[in-house]
Design an enzyme around this catalytic site. Structure first.
Site: not given
Length: 184
Positions: A148-149
């Protein structure tokens, strides 16, 4: 080009529709190897060409492969609000070194509905002055959404950049309850 990697491994792919547009999902026998935003025909074809070049095999469309079937199920559940994290094997072969270290720390330590600053994430991997390098690692993430950047933001409260576009980042953070849904 051969349809199997030198070690005999196939690369399979499919495209799944989501609330943020079509996502290309690609996998090897090791795990999910690539997620690509905005997977229109042109974007998909370019991404598949890059995968073929990097992995040494021509990706084959196989939406029914067991790993892709499970990835689709989990992606759909995530966008429906029924899943908060992903439980999929990941193939990290498209990234190495510091970026891989940062992405692994992100995946393991920044849960659904929370955010972390670029500098804070740099500190978590023992490089407190490397906020800019963390930003570069986020931009090189081959597995966005699953790793989850979108949860990495600027220390001053700004969203920061995002490979899928800032509006996509905003939608993902709204889905997770970090930001309000846009009014229009």
């Amino acid at each position: 080009m051969n349809s199997e990697r030198q070690d005999g491994q196939r690369v399979v792919w499919t495209v799944v529709g989501t609330a943020i547009g079509p996502l290309l999902l690609a996998a090897t026998s090791e795990g999910l190897v690539n997620v690509v935003f905005h997977a229109t025909d042109e974007v998909r074809d370019r991404a598949l060409g890059r995968l073929a070049s990097r992995l040494g095999t021509e990706p084959v469309e196989r939406p029914g492969s067991p790993l892709l079937t499970e990835a689709i199920r989990q992606v759909e559940a995530y966008f429906a609000g029924a899943r908060r994290d992903f439980d999929l094997p990941l193939d990290w072969s498209l990234i190495s070194g510091f970026p891989r270290e940062v992405l692994r720390a992100l995946a393991a330590g920044v849960p659904y509905g929370t955010v972390v600053g670029y500098g804070d994430l740099a500190g978590r991997v023992g490089q407190p002055g490397a906020a800019q390098a963390v930003g570069m690692a986020m931009g090189a993430n081959p597995l966005p959404v699953v790793v989850p950047c979108h949860r990495v933001v600027e220390s001053g409260g700004g969203l920061g950049g995002f490979g899928g576009g800032v509006e996509t980042k905003r939608k993902l953070l709204a889905l997770e309850g970090v930001l309000p849904e846009p009014l229009f």
